[in-house]
Enzyme design. Structure first.
Site, mmCIF file in Angstrom:
data_model
loop_
_atom_site.group_PDB
_atom_site.id
_atom_site.type_symbol
_atom_site.label_atom_id
_atom_site.label_comp_id
_atom_site.label_asym_id
_atom_site.label_seq_id
_atom_site.Cartn_x
_atom_site.Cartn_y
_atom_site.Cartn_z
ATOM 1 N NE ARG A 92 37.383 38.166 39.943
ATOM 2 C CZ ARG A 92 37.335 36.680 39.878
ATOM 3 N NH1 ARG A 92 38.147 36.061 40.876
ATOM 4 N NH2 ARG A 92 36.822 36.202 38.952
ATOM 5 C CB CYS A 93 33.192 43.233 45.164
ATOM 6 S SG CYS A 93 31.898 43.605 45.864
ATOM 7 N N GLY A 94 31.163 44.023 42.558
ATOM 8 C CA GLY A 94 30.271 45.127 42.059
ATOM 9 C C GLY A 94 30.022 46.375 43.073
#
Length: 113
Positions: A9-11
């Protein structure tokens, strides 16, 4: 083998994974929010990073702000807080043998590949 402690979920974590994929090197993805490291594993990662446990904490996370900020905590207590709340672990962490980096900025990876 290269390991990446990854949160999809983390870019920044996704960018890091893409960078590692482009190297063509063999790697393992560790979804640390699901495969929570043990106390000993997280301690070992911190040692490889050559940092204090507090430096691995995502201090702007609500869990930290509500439950831990401004408390006096030992290193062991900070590590336990990250195990109890793995969202607090800074990401992405890349490990290559006995070396590790937090891939923020992404260029940090180059120092261990």
């Amino acid at each position: 083998m290269i390991q990446i402690y990854h949160n999809s979920r983390c870019g920044k974590s996704r960018e890091c994974l893409a960078f590692i994929e482009q190297t063509g090197k063999e790697f393992e993805i560790i979804m640390y929010l699901e495969q929570i490291p043990t106390f000993d594993e997280l301690s070992e990662i911190i040692n490889k990073l050559q940092i204090k446990p507090l430096e691995l904490v995502r201090a702007k996370e609500k869990v930290w702000l509500v439950n831990y900020k401004n408390k006096t905590m030992s290193d062991a207590e900070i590590i336990q807080a990250m195990i109890d709340n793995p969202i607090l672990i800074e990401r992405p962490i890349v490990i290559n043998k006995n070396q590790a980096v937090i891939a923020r900025p992404l260029e940090n990876i180059k120092t261990i590949l």
